[in-house]
Design a protein around this motif. Structure first.
Motif, PDB file in Angstrom:
ATOM      1  N   ALA A 161      12.746  -0.544   1.053  1.00 34.64           N
ATOM      2  CA  ALA A 161      12.436   0.810   1.519  1.00 34.64           C
ATOM      3  C   ALA A 161      13.339   1.849   0.867  1.00 34.64           C
ATOM      4  O   ALA A 161      13.087   3.037   0.943  1.00 34.64           O
ATOM      5  CB  ALA A 161      12.570   0.870   3.035  1.00 34.64           C
ATOM      6  N   LEU A 162      14.397   1.400   0.208  1.00 32.76           N
ATOM      7  CA  LEU A 162      15.357   2.363  -0.356  1.00 32.76           C
ATOM      8  C   LEU A 162      15.068   2.724  -1.808  1.00 32.76           C
ATOM      9  O   LEU A 162      15.616   3.671  -2.341  1.00 32.76           O
ATOM     10  CB  LEU A 162      16.780   1.807  -0.240  1.00 32.76           C
ATOM     11  N   ASP A 163      14.189   1.944  -2.475  1.00 30.66           N
ATOM     12  CA  ASP A 163      13.885   2.235  -3.882  1.00 30.66           C
ATOM     13  C   ASP A 163      12.606   3.047  -3.983  1.00 30.66           C
ATOM     14  O   ASP A 163      11.535   2.485  -4.145  1.00 30.66           O
ATOM     15  CB  ASP A 163      13.679   0.928  -4.664  1.00 30.66           C
ATOM     16  N   LEU A 164      12.717   4.358  -3.906  1.00 32.16           N
ATOM     17  CA  LEU A 164      11.506   5.147  -4.024  1.00 32.16           C
ATOM     18  C   LEU A 164      11.085   5.246  -5.485  1.00 32.16           C
ATOM     19  O   LEU A 164      11.907   5.495  -6.359  1.00 32.16           O
ATOM     20  CB  LEU A 164      11.719   6.544  -3.451  1.00 32.16           C
ATOM     21  N   PRO A 165       9.794   5.016  -5.756  1.00 30.47           N
ATOM     22  CA  PRO A 165       9.345   5.045  -7.141  1.00 30.47           C
ATOM     23  C   PRO A 165       9.372   6.455  -7.724  1.00 30.47           C
ATOM     24  O   PRO A 165       8.931   7.406  -7.094  1.00 30.47           O
ATOM     25  CB  PRO A 165       7.896   4.535  -7.059  1.00 30.47           C
ATOM     26  N   THR A 166       9.922   6.558  -8.934  1.00 31.75           N
ATOM     27  CA  THR A 166       9.851   7.818  -9.668  1.00 31.75           C
ATOM     28  C   THR A 166       9.537   7.478 -11.112  1.00 31.75           C
ATOM     29  O   THR A 166       9.790   6.359 -11.549  1.00 31.75           O
ATOM     30  CB  THR A 166      11.198   8.570  -9.646  1.00 31.75           C
ATOM     31  N   LEU A 167       9.016   8.453 -11.849  1.00 30.12           N
ATOM     32  CA  LEU A 167       8.704   8.167 -13.247  1.00 30.12           C
ATOM     33  C   LEU A 167       9.981   7.978 -14.059  1.00 30.12           C
ATOM     34  O   LEU A 167      10.051   7.131 -14.937  1.00 30.12           O
ATOM     35  CB  LEU A 167       7.864   9.286 -13.844  1.00 30.12           C
ATOM     36  N   HIS A 168      11.032   8.770 -13.747  1.00 33.29           N
ATOM     37  CA  HIS A 168      12.263   8.624 -14.532  1.00 33.29           C
ATOM     38  C   HIS A 168      13.047   7.387 -14.141  1.00 33.29           C
ATOM     39  O   HIS A 168      13.684   6.768 -14.964  1.00 33.29           O
ATOM     40  CB  HIS A 168      13.126   9.887 -14.425  1.00 33.29           C
ATOM     41  N   GLY A 169      12.983   6.985 -12.837  1.00 32.64           N
ATOM     42  CA  GLY A 169      13.786   5.837 -12.392  1.00 32.64           C
ATOM     43  C   GLY A 169      13.042   4.526 -12.510  1.00 32.64           C
ATOM     44  O   GLY A 169      13.620   3.460 -12.332  1.00 32.64           O
ATOM     45  N   GLY A 170      11.747   4.587 -12.785  1.00 31.47           N
ATOM     46  CA  GLY A 170      10.932   3.370 -12.831  1.00 31.47           C
ATOM     47  C   GLY A 170      10.064   3.305 -11.583  1.00 31.47           C
ATOM     48  O   GLY A 170      10.542   3.541 -10.478  1.00 31.47           O
ATOM     49  N   LEU A 171       8.783   3.000 -11.770  1.00 31.34           N
ATOM     50  CA  LEU A 171       7.865   2.988 -10.633  1.00 31.34           C
ATOM     51  C   LEU A 171       8.126   1.787  -9.748  1.00 31.34           C
ATOM     52  O   LEU A 171       8.219   1.882  -8.547  1.00 31.34           O
ATOM     53  CB  LEU A 171       6.418   2.982 -11.124  1.00 31.34           C
ATOM     54  N   SER A 172       8.198   0.584 -10.370  1.00 31.45           N
ATOM     55  CA  SER A 172       8.396  -0.641  -9.590  1.00 31.45           C
ATOM     56  C   SER A 172       9.442  -1.456 -10.302  1.00 31.45           C
ATOM     57  O   SER A 172       9.223  -1.944 -11.386  1.00 31.45           O
ATOM     58  CB  SER A 172       7.085  -1.416  -9.546  1.00 31.45           C
ATOM     59  N   ILE A 224       0.839  -1.212   0.000  1.00 31.35           N
ATOM     60  CA  ILE A 224       0.000   0.000   0.000  1.00 31.35           C
ATOM     61  C   ILE A 224       0.868   1.253   0.000  1.00 31.35           C
ATOM     62  O   ILE A 224       0.605   2.207  -0.739  1.00 31.35           O
ATOM     63  CB  ILE A 224      -0.922   0.031   1.244  1.00 31.35           C
ATOM     64  N   SER A 225       1.918   1.239   0.827  1.00 28.88           N
ATOM     65  CA  SER A 225       2.813   2.402   0.867  1.00 28.88           C
ATOM     66  C   SER A 225       3.496   2.575  -0.479  1.00 28.88           C
ATOM     67  O   SER A 225       3.630   3.687  -0.998  1.00 28.88           O
ATOM     68  CB  SER A 225       3.875   2.221   1.947  1.00 28.88           C
ATOM     69  N   GLN A 226       3.946   1.442  -1.051  1.00 27.92           N
ATOM     70  CA  GLN A 226       4.618   1.475  -2.343  1.00 27.92           C
ATOM     71  C   GLN A 226       3.699   2.079  -3.415  1.00 27.92           C
ATOM     72  O   GLN A 226       4.070   3.006  -4.126  1.00 27.92           O
ATOM     73  CB  GLN A 226       5.026   0.053  -2.743  1.00 27.92           C
ATOM     74  N   VAL A 227       2.468   1.539  -3.488  1.00 24.48           N
ATOM     75  CA  VAL A 227       1.535   1.991  -4.521  1.00 24.48           C
ATOM     76  C   VAL A 227       1.168   3.460  -4.294  1.00 24.48           C
ATOM     77  O   VAL A 227       1.039   4.244  -5.241  1.00 24.48           O
ATOM     78  CB  VAL A 227       0.294   1.069  -4.536  1.00 24.48           C
ATOM     79  N   GLN A 228       1.031   3.846  -3.033  1.00 22.19           N
ATOM     80  CA  GLN A 228       0.744   5.252  -2.728  1.00 22.19           C
ATOM     81  C   GLN A 228       1.856   6.156  -3.255  1.00 22.19           C
ATOM     82  O   GLN A 228       1.598   7.218  -3.824  1.00 22.19           O
ATOM     83  CB  GLN A 228       0.615   5.382  -1.208  1.00 22.19           C
ATOM     84  N   GLU A 229       3.119   5.714  -3.067  1.00 24.55           N
ATOM     85  CA  GLU A 229       4.251   6.487  -3.604  1.00 24.55           C
ATOM     86  C   GLU A 229       4.209   6.526  -5.130  1.00 24.55           C
ATOM     87  O   GLU A 229       4.509   7.547  -5.745  1.00 24.55           O
ATOM     88  CB  GLU A 229       5.586   5.865  -3.165  1.00 24.55           C
ATOM     89  N   GLU A 230       3.872   5.402  -5.730  1.00 22.11           N
ATOM     90  CA  GLU A 230       3.819   5.349  -7.199  1.00 22.11           C
ATOM     91  C   GLU A 230       2.760   6.317  -7.734  1.00 22.11           C
ATOM     92  O   GLU A 230       3.005   7.076  -8.674  1.00 22.11           O
ATOM     93  CB  GLU A 230       3.505   3.920  -7.669  1.00 22.11           C
ATOM     94  N   ILE A 231       1.572   6.275  -7.104  1.00 22.32           N
ATOM     95  CA  ILE A 231       0.474   7.152  -7.544  1.00 22.32           C
ATOM     96  C   ILE A 231       0.870   8.616  -7.376  1.00 22.32           C
ATOM     97  O   ILE A 231       0.662   9.444  -8.265  1.00 22.32           O
ATOM     98  CB  ILE A 231      -0.801   6.856  -6.715  1.00 22.32           C
ATOM     99  N   THR A 232       1.475   8.925  -6.233  1.00 21.20           N
ATOM    100  CA  THR A 232       1.886  10.309  -5.976  1.00 21.20           C
ATOM    101  C   THR A 232       2.895  10.779  -7.009  1.00 21.20           C
ATOM    102  O   THR A 232       2.820  11.914  -7.495  1.00 21.20           O
ATOM    103  CB  THR A 232       2.480  10.427  -4.550  1.00 21.20           C
ATOM    104  N   ALA A 233       3.844   9.879  -7.370  1.00 20.11           N
ATOM    105  CA  ALA A 233       4.861  10.263  -8.366  1.00 20.11           C
ATOM    106  C   ALA A 233       4.202  10.602  -9.701  1.00 20.11           C
ATOM    107  O   ALA A 233       4.580  11.577 -10.364  1.00 20.11           O
ATOM    108  CB  ALA A 233       5.875   9.123  -8.538  1.00 20.11           C
TER     109      ALA A 233
END
Ligand code: PHE
Length: 357
Positions: A345-356, A106-115
């Motif tokens: 916990a160290l791989d924060l999703p970003t659009l440029h770095g890849g979401l997952s 859930i935290s991961q997906v929340q970060e992905e959506i926010t990005a």
């Protein structure tokens, strides 16, 4: 005297620690030490002898004392060096190789959506999980006896007798944050609000606490076409594919007009949840053009501003993207499940770095 000097200076040089040094000091220059005994003999000497022996004995005493002091500080330095050597810490060592904890899906997906929405110019807003029924219902055009209140399986907060604060509920959706954001920031406005919501419901795709991300965009010329584009872009970015099949379905919400729900094609064969194939549809969001009454409740003139809103089910997006078939397991805190589905916990999703990754 030369013998005394040679003896003590060599003992001092060989002393192994402070205790040995102290024993030497007592034996040599202590009150009853050898030098003191020699000094007592001065009384028996002739004045001429005394004039030679006196200063010589004092010089010997000084020499032994300063050798003791020098050795003492040398021993202290050596002790410090030894301590520094044993307490030395190599901060360049790599961290522990075994992963201790993971980020919940859930935290991961929340970060992905926010990005994704941040890239489209939305900022993140927040609101309370316990809110008044005015924010949760009335301000969203759901008056007291509207059937939507019953449909939402609301948890009401208990009120002590004589408590005349407005009734509070566990928010049933993130939509009250639309009102709070309009009040706080006015228009134009572009926000999302991820967070927990509550409804009395429990089965494979429902839990009494789940997560939504609300979206709200207000400006002078925002249309349904903008809504559709934003949602399609979002779904494509989120699932990292171009061919997710979406279904826009006309629907009804008291706070939007017109309203649409969006479903994603999926299959549940053999207990496996798969996206993009099969004959099932999973509903992932509700949306529409914000009702003028809602804009007015937020303190903004609906004759000037209009816009769209949506509420996406975060948990269901996580189920679809990561093929997790039962929502209830998300909140069991079973370590085996968390290790299996968790993210670093160290791989924060970003659009440029890849979401997952
Ligand atoms: N609040 C709605 C729900 O929880 C979803 C929604 C949000 C619909 C915004 C339209 C606009 O079902």
């Amino acid at each position: 005297m030369d013998d005394l000097k040679a003896k003590y200076l060599s003992q001092i040089a060989d002393a192994a620690d402070e205790a040995a040094l102290e024993a030497i000091r007592v034996a040599a220059v202590g009150k009853k030490g050898e030098v003191a005994l020699k000094m007592r003999e001065l009384g028996k000497m002739t004045p001429e002898e005394r004039q030679v022996a006196g200063p010589a004995l004092n010089a010997l005493k000084d020499e032994i004392n300063s050798a003791l002091a020098a050795k003492k500080s040398a021993l202290a330095d050596a002790a410090l060096d030894e301590r520094l050597r044993t307490e030395w810490l190599d901060v360049t060592l790599p961290s522990r190789p075994t992963r201790q904890g993971t980020l919940h899906p859930i935290s991961q997906v929340q970060e992905e959506i926010t990005a994704i929405f941040a890239e489209m110019g939305f900022s993140v807003a927040e609101g309370p999980r316990i809110d008044t029924d005015w924010y949760n219902f009335d301000a969203l055009n759901i008056p007291g006896h509207h059937p939507a209140r019953a449909e939402m399986d609301t948890f009401y907060m208990n009120r002590a007798e004589g408590d005349n604060r407005p009734p509070h509920v566990l928010r049933t959706h993130t939509s009250p944050v639309q009102i709070r954001s309009m009040e706080k920031m006015g228009a134009p406005l572009r926000i999302i609000c991820p967070g927990g919501v509550y409804r009395a419901d429990y089965d494979q795709t429902h839990t009494p606490m789940f997560h939504q991300v609300e979206g709200l965009a207000l400006d002078k010329d925002i249309s349904m076409a903008n809504l559709k584009w934003v949602l399609e872009e979002f779904v494509k970015s989120f699932f990292e594919v171009d061919d997710v099949e979406l279904r826009f379905r006309a629907s009804h919400f008291p706070f939007t007009e017109p309203s649409a729900e969006v479903d994603i094609r999926c299959s549940w064969d053999n207990g496996q949840l798969k996206i993009g194939e099969g004959d099932d549809w999973m509903e992932i969001l509700g949306s529409g053009m914000v009702h003028p009454k809602v804009i007015a409740a937020g303190g903004i003139d609906p004759e000037v501003y209009q816009g769209f809103a949506f509420g996406i089910g975060i948990d269901r997006l996580a189920m679809l993207k990561y093929g997790i078939p039962d929502l209830r397991a998300f909140f069991d805190s079973d370590l085996r499940w968390l290790r299996h589905y968790g993210f670093s916990a160290l791989d924060l999703p970003t659009l440029h770095g890849g979401l997952s990754r």
